[in-house]
Design a protein around this motif. Sequence first.
Motif, PDB file in Angstrom:
ATOM      1  N   ILE A   1       0.860  -1.185   0.000  1.00  0.00           N
ATOM      2  CA  ILE A   1       0.000   0.000   0.000  1.00  0.00           C
ATOM      3  C   ILE A   1       0.894   1.232   0.000  1.00  0.00           C
ATOM      4  CG2 ILE A   1      -0.191   0.197   2.518  1.00  0.00           C
ATOM      5  CD1 ILE A   1      -3.225   0.891   1.973  1.00  0.00           C
ATOM      6  N   ALA A   2       0.402   2.327  -0.574  1.00  0.00           N
ATOM      7  CA  ALA A   2       1.080   3.620  -0.472  1.00  0.00           C
ATOM      8  C   ALA A   2       0.545   4.309   0.775  1.00  0.00           C
ATOM      9  CB  ALA A   2       0.803   4.466  -1.706  1.00  0.00           C
ATOM     10  N   MET A   3       1.467   4.760   1.636  1.00  0.00           N
ATOM     11  CA  MET A   3       1.059   5.407   2.888  1.00  0.00           C
ATOM     12  C   MET A   3       1.758   6.750   3.037  1.00  0.00           C
ATOM     13  SD  MET A   3       0.718   2.376   5.716  1.00  0.00           S
ATOM     14  CE  MET A   3      -0.537   3.218   6.679  1.00  0.00           C
TER      15      MET A   3
ATOM     16  N   VAL B   1      -8.929  -1.626   5.762  1.00  0.00           N
ATOM     17  CA  VAL B   1      -8.178  -0.476   5.295  1.00  0.00           C
ATOM     18  C   VAL B   1      -9.045   0.737   5.637  1.00  0.00           C
ATOM     19  CG1 VAL B   1      -6.991   0.537   3.311  1.00  0.00           C
ATOM     20  CG2 VAL B   1      -7.300  -1.945   3.437  1.00  0.00           C
ATOM     21  N   VAL B   2      -8.500   1.655   6.446  1.00  0.00           N
ATOM     22  CA  VAL B   2      -9.328   2.701   7.047  1.00  0.00           C
ATOM     23  C   VAL B   2      -8.642   4.062   6.973  1.00  0.00           C
ATOM     24  CG1 VAL B   2     -10.462   3.440   9.190  1.00  0.00           C
ATOM     25  CG2 VAL B   2     -10.280   1.000   8.666  1.00  0.00           C
ATOM     26  N   VAL B   3      -9.448   5.086   6.658  1.00  0.00           N
ATOM     27  CA  VAL B   3      -9.003   6.481   6.782  1.00  0.00           C
ATOM     28  C   VAL B   3     -10.037   7.195   7.626  1.00  0.00           C
ATOM     29  CG1 VAL B   3      -8.468   8.647   5.618  1.00  0.00           C
ATOM     30  CG2 VAL B   3      -7.908   6.487   4.503  1.00  0.00           C
ATOM     31  N   GLU B   4      -9.567   7.949   8.608  1.00  0.00           N
ATOM     32  CA  GLU B   4     -10.453   8.765   9.431  1.00  0.00           C
ATOM     33  C   GLU B   4      -9.923  10.190   9.419  1.00  0.00           C
ATOM     34  OE1 GLU B   4     -12.725   7.799  13.376  1.00  0.00           O
ATOM     35  OE2 GLU B   4     -10.681   8.396  13.864  1.00  0.00           O
ATOM     36  N   HIS B   5     -10.833  11.149   9.191  1.00  0.00           N
ATOM     37  CA  HIS B   5     -10.412  12.554   9.113  1.00  0.00           C
ATOM     38  C   HIS B   5     -11.573  13.466   9.503  1.00  0.00           C
ATOM     39  CE1 HIS B   5     -12.732  13.162   5.401  1.00  0.00           C
ATOM     40  NE2 HIS B   5     -12.256  11.992   5.001  1.00  0.00           N
TER      41      HIS B   5
ATOM     42  N   MET C   1      -9.496  14.327  -0.521  1.00  0.00           N
ATOM     43  CA  MET C   1     -10.120  13.378  -1.447  1.00  0.00           C
ATOM     44  C   MET C   1      -9.096  12.598  -2.272  1.00  0.00           C
ATOM     45  SD  MET C   1     -13.144  14.093  -4.252  1.00  0.00           S
ATOM     46  CE  MET C   1     -13.848  15.293  -3.142  1.00  0.00           C
ATOM     47  N   GLU C   2      -8.126  13.276  -2.845  1.00  0.00           N
ATOM     48  CA  GLU C   2      -7.127  12.591  -3.677  1.00  0.00           C
ATOM     49  C   GLU C   2      -6.260  11.652  -2.848  1.00  0.00           C
ATOM     50  OE1 GLU C   2      -4.821  15.114  -6.258  1.00  0.00           O
ATOM     51  OE2 GLU C   2      -6.606  16.185  -6.923  1.00  0.00           O
ATOM     52  N   ASP C   3      -5.875  12.076  -1.648  1.00  0.00           N
ATOM     53  CA  ASP C   3      -5.046  11.222  -0.795  1.00  0.00           C
ATOM     54  C   ASP C   3      -5.804   9.973  -0.356  1.00  0.00           C
ATOM     55  OD1 ASP C   3      -2.908  12.950  -1.000  1.00  0.00           O
ATOM     56  OD2 ASP C   3      -3.147  13.807   1.008  1.00  0.00           O
TER      57      ASP C   3
ATOM     58  N   PHE D   1      -4.708   6.166  -1.314  1.00  0.00           N
ATOM     59  CA  PHE D   1      -4.495   5.165  -0.280  1.00  0.00           C
ATOM     60  C   PHE D   1      -5.268   3.883  -0.600  1.00  0.00           C
ATOM     61  CE2 PHE D   1      -5.700   3.556   4.052  1.00  0.00           C
ATOM     62  CZ  PHE D   1      -4.436   3.209   4.484  1.00  0.00           C
ATOM     63  N   PHE D   2      -6.565   4.016  -0.861  1.00  0.00           N
ATOM     64  CA  PHE D   2      -7.381   2.824  -1.108  1.00  0.00           C
ATOM     65  C   PHE D   2      -7.031   2.115  -2.413  1.00  0.00           C
ATOM     66  CE2 PHE D   2     -10.408   4.860   1.935  1.00  0.00           C
ATOM     67  CZ  PHE D   2     -10.348   3.865   2.894  1.00  0.00           C
ATOM     68  N   THR D   3      -6.790   2.853  -3.474  1.00  0.00           N
ATOM     69  CA  THR D   3      -6.512   2.196  -4.760  1.00  0.00           C
ATOM     70  C   THR D   3      -5.132   1.542  -4.790  1.00  0.00           C
ATOM     71  OG1 THR D   3      -5.768   4.263  -5.770  1.00  0.00           O
ATOM     72  CG2 THR D   3      -8.097   3.641  -6.086  1.00  0.00           C
ATOM     73  N   SER D   4      -4.248   1.949  -3.902  1.00  0.00           N
ATOM     74  CA  SER D   4      -2.909   1.348  -3.889  1.00  0.00           C
ATOM     75  C   SER D   4      -2.862   0.018  -3.129  1.00  0.00           C
ATOM     76  CB  SER D   4      -1.892   2.323  -3.280  1.00  0.00           C
ATOM     77  OG  SER D   4      -2.096   2.453  -1.874  1.00  0.00           O
ATOM     78  N   PHE D   5      -3.888  -0.275  -2.350  1.00  0.00           N
ATOM     79  CA  PHE D   5      -3.873  -1.498  -1.534  1.00  0.00           C
ATOM     80  C   PHE D   5      -3.997  -2.738  -2.418  1.00  0.00           C
ATOM     81  CE2 PHE D   5      -6.023  -4.765   1.091  1.00  0.00           C
ATOM     82  CZ  PHE D   5      -5.030  -4.943   2.021  1.00  0.00           C
TER      83      PHE D   5
END
Length: 191
Positions: free
Chosen positions: A53-55, A164-168, A177-179, A183-187
């Motif tokens: 994944i890209a982080m 796979v989680v993002v919280e903001h 939005m782009e980040d 993140f999700f598409t790189s997993f």
Amino acid sequence: MKPTLIAAVLPLFVSGVGMTLALSPAIGQSLTVAQAKTPTWQDFSSKTGSFTIAMPGAPAESVQPLETPMGEIKNYAFTSKQQDGKVTYSVSYVDLPEAVTSMNAALVLEMVASGLVNNDNVKVLKEQATKLQEHPGRTFKLSTPGDKLTHHHAYLVKNRLYQVVVEHPVAQEVALMEDVERFFTSFKVQP
């Protein structure tokens, strides 16, 4: 295994919602686009987790033992906190017991969904079935306490449950939005 036992066990595996609630900004506080720092993204891979994944930044790694009616299992998490902890990117996985994975994948993912939304403080904004490569999954967009949004993707790959989680903060949705998409598409999971 009966669904009632799974319902008691699977919520233990669900991470992300509420994971960073203590880091919420004070009421009336939010970051502006100008205050948001652009993180340095890097590719991350876990050999034992069999994923890439890209982080944004190097993730902190943790292992949390979980007691279940079927014995102890371990939740492996990789977390990157940005903007002074207000934005969290994480990947976690747990190897489910055979009694759980021998069940229909849709039922297992439904139990994950129940664990996420079985909270009066969480509002489901969007939910849908998805796939990661050929593996079944579910995606969620949730409104969580502290004026936060949580984007949560869960995938069942053989006996492994990935989350796979993002919280903001809600106020950062457009700016991030782009980040979030990156993140999700790189997993990717490895064979």
